[in-house]
Design a protein around this motif. Sequence first.
Motif, PDB file in Angstrom:
ATOM      1  N   UNK A 151       0.816  -1.213   0.000  1.00 51.99           N
ATOM      2  CA  UNK A 151       0.000   0.000   0.000  1.00 51.99           C
ATOM      3  C   UNK A 151       0.850   1.263   0.000  1.00 51.99           C
ATOM      4  N   UNK A 152       1.977   1.179   0.683  1.00 52.81           N
ATOM      5  CA  UNK A 152       2.820   2.363   0.846  1.00 52.81           C
ATOM      6  C   UNK A 152       3.536   2.757  -0.439  1.00 52.81           C
ATOM      7  N   UNK A 153       3.459   1.919  -1.477  1.00 51.14           N
ATOM      8  CA  UNK A 153       4.066   2.263  -2.761  1.00 51.14           C
ATOM      9  C   UNK A 153       3.122   3.072  -3.646  1.00 51.14           C
ATOM     10  N   UNK A 154       1.848   3.114  -3.287  1.00 53.27           N
ATOM     11  CA  UNK A 154       0.868   3.816  -4.097  1.00 53.27           C
ATOM     12  C   UNK A 154       0.923   5.321  -3.915  1.00 53.27           C
ATOM     13  N   UNK A 155       0.404   6.037  -4.889  1.00 52.41           N
ATOM     14  CA  UNK A 155       0.458   7.500  -4.849  1.00 52.41           C
ATOM     15  C   UNK A 155      -0.430   8.072  -3.743  1.00 52.41           C
ATOM     16  N   UNK A 183      -9.944 -10.511   2.661  1.00 49.85           N
ATOM     17  CA  UNK A 183      -9.340 -10.656   3.978  1.00 49.85           C
ATOM     18  C   UNK A 183     -10.310 -10.254   5.091  1.00 49.85           C
ATOM     19  N   UNK A 184     -11.312  -9.420   4.764  1.00 48.08           N
ATOM     20  CA  UNK A 184     -12.294  -9.025   5.764  1.00 48.08           C
ATOM     21  C   UNK A 184     -13.466  -9.992   5.843  1.00 48.08           C
ATOM     22  N   UNK A 185     -13.709 -10.743   4.769  1.00 46.53           N
ATOM     23  CA  UNK A 185     -14.864 -11.631   4.731  1.00 46.53           C
ATOM     24  C   UNK A 185     -14.802 -12.692   5.828  1.00 46.53           C
ATOM     25  N   UNK A 186     -13.608 -12.965   6.338  1.00 46.90           N
ATOM     26  CA  UNK A 186     -13.483 -13.966   7.387  1.00 46.90           C
ATOM     27  C   UNK A 186     -14.279 -13.571   8.621  1.00 46.90           C
ATOM     28  N   UNK A 187     -14.355 -12.263   8.896  1.00 42.60           N
ATOM     29  CA  UNK A 187     -15.131 -11.807  10.044  1.00 42.60           C
ATOM     30  C   UNK A 187     -16.614 -12.025   9.828  1.00 42.60           C
ATOM     31  N   UNK A 188     -17.092 -11.693   8.628  1.00 45.25           N
ATOM     32  CA  UNK A 188     -18.504 -11.893   8.313  1.00 45.25           C
ATOM     33  C   UNK A 188     -18.860 -13.365   8.376  1.00 45.25           C
ATOM     34  N   UNK A 189     -18.011 -14.235   7.823  1.00 46.53           N
ATOM     35  CA  UNK A 189     -18.262 -15.669   7.865  1.00 46.53           C
ATOM     36  C   UNK A 189     -18.238 -16.195   9.294  1.00 46.53           C
ATOM     37  N   UNK A 226       1.980  -7.828   5.879  1.00 48.09           N
ATOM     38  CA  UNK A 226       0.829  -8.360   5.144  1.00 48.09           C
ATOM     39  C   UNK A 226       0.390  -9.733   5.657  1.00 48.09           C
ATOM     40  N   UNK A 227       1.320 -10.551   6.177  1.00 50.30           N
ATOM     41  CA  UNK A 227       0.942 -11.891   6.612  1.00 50.30           C
ATOM     42  C   UNK A 227       0.093 -11.880   7.881  1.00 50.30           C
ATOM     43  N   UNK A 228       0.023 -10.729   8.574  1.00 52.34           N
ATOM     44  CA  UNK A 228      -0.764 -10.644   9.809  1.00 52.34           C
ATOM     45  C   UNK A 228      -2.110  -9.944   9.619  1.00 52.34           C
ATOM     46  N   UNK A 229      -2.323  -9.292   8.506  1.00 53.25           N
ATOM     47  CA  UNK A 229      -3.492  -8.411   8.376  1.00 53.25           C
ATOM     48  C   UNK A 229      -4.813  -9.153   8.307  1.00 53.25           C
ATOM     49  N   UNK A 264     -12.503  -1.901  11.103  1.00 53.52           N
ATOM     50  CA  UNK A 264     -11.289  -1.226  10.651  1.00 53.52           C
ATOM     51  C   UNK A 264     -10.114  -2.167  10.853  1.00 53.52           C
ATOM     52  N   UNK A 265      -9.060  -1.918  10.133  1.00 57.18           N
ATOM     53  CA  UNK A 265      -7.818  -2.678  10.259  1.00 57.18           C
ATOM     54  C   UNK A 265      -6.660  -1.715  10.058  1.00 57.18           C
ATOM     55  N   UNK A 266      -5.528  -2.009  10.697  1.00 56.31           N
ATOM     56  CA  UNK A 266      -4.331  -1.180  10.544  1.00 56.31           C
ATOM     57  C   UNK A 266      -3.408  -1.824   9.522  1.00 56.31           C
ATOM     58  N   UNK A 267      -3.063  -1.068   8.486  1.00 55.87           N
ATOM     59  CA  UNK A 267      -2.172  -1.579   7.444  1.00 55.87           C
ATOM     60  C   UNK A 267      -0.708  -1.432   7.831  1.00 55.87           C
ATOM     61  N   UNK A 268      -0.435  -1.021   9.078  1.00 54.18           N
ATOM     62  CA  UNK A 268       0.958  -0.943   9.551  1.00 54.18           C
ATOM     63  C   UNK A 268       1.550  -2.320   9.777  1.00 54.18           C
ATOM     64  N   UNK A 269       0.696  -3.310   9.964  1.00 53.58           N
ATOM     65  CA  UNK A 269       1.185  -4.662  10.197  1.00 53.58           C
ATOM     66  C   UNK A 269       1.708  -5.270   8.900  1.00 53.58           C
TER      67      UNK A 269
END
Length: 440
Positions: free
Chosen positions: A46-50, A429-435, A101-104, A94-99
Amino acid sequence: MEVVEKSYFYIPIHKSIEQLLQNEDILDIVLKRRNQAFDGHFFHNLTDGTVYREHPIFNQEEQALIILLYFDDIEICNPLGKKSGVHKLGVFYYSLANFPTQYRSRLCLIRLVAVVTRKKLKKYGMNRVLRRINEDLNLMERGITICFNQNQYNVRGAILAFVGDTLAAHEFTGFKEGVGFAYQKCRECECTFEDMQTNFNEKDFILRSLDRYDQQTAEIGMARTAGLTDRLSMAYGINVRSEARNFPHSDIINMVPEDIMHVLFEGIVIYEIRLVLRTLFVEGVFTLKQLNEIIENFHYVYKHKECKPNAMPQKIFENDDTVTLKQSSSSMIVLLRLLPFFLVKKLNADINHPYIEFISELCELVLIILAPVISIETLQVLKVLISRHCRKFKELFPNYNIIPKQHYLLHLPSTIEKYGPLVHVWSMRFEININFLSKK
């Protein structure tokens, strides 16, 4: 007459973050992690994007908290009733993208923000909840104090992106959820139905901007009659000015990337595979029994066993365009990757058959979009592949229309430039919570 109060459940984001960072390991990862600078050639994160690199807070502080906001509906089943939608809830996370990628995707790191009944959202609108979220984001902009082991840390943060399916993204931004009756059918450009059928390059469209959004929402808000409001809303494809427009340092046009899970695997891939299989079936390339035997008896690798494709229903070969393949998004990923192999190696179809070549090109295109690392040169190739794929669709299926999700493909290369690889901002990656909740 009496005033009746309506309420919803809300967990303040800044309080939730303070509680999350009381864990020493999490605090160490978030506050000591340095984001690798963009090398100018490859998009890794994400941090590579404009959007990240040009953000005023993230430019000033490398340790600033990167917030991803997510919304989806969940159906709470009632064993005593059969009415669908009666017990539907709207849930914000919400989720923090500071983690790393394998933990998000960890369940404990996807945090609840708000729960509100769909009935209330329909009546009062999402802006009531977004206004409360905006209060927390203003606090995060100024900075919050984290106390841990008698040490104090002042951290700032901001929302980088909203993640959700197409309906959720349109509701969040104030655009029409169903674009069927809208003159402008895309939230990223001012695209009409006619233009969608003939233009297959992003540069051929007028891209939406904040100034245009403000102007159009102001015109809708100042309309003096309900009829004029409806006509303007239909012309611009906008229902209401979203409260997310007031989020600090947020560009509502660019902060909502296309969700490739829903655009591809719950839209384009299902639509195009169904048409291709129907055509090959009519030509006698295979029978339904042959195809289903291959799908059911194929030796899938271990990681694909839980998401192996289901057998194809007979109805998909009939002239009923409302019939779906009845596959989950993860099953569609597996099916798309293996379908050219099934057709050519298992069913002895001609590899040069135009419809099989079409599916193979779709598979190549999707694999690039799903890539965890993408080069700038590959993005240019992707633009050509998408344009060529849409043109070929119109050639092979002249009686079928380009649907909005196929048009959204044109915007994916520029979205990658804004956010890096789109697997970091898709809703899978968020659908796991809904499921997780729906199984309780």
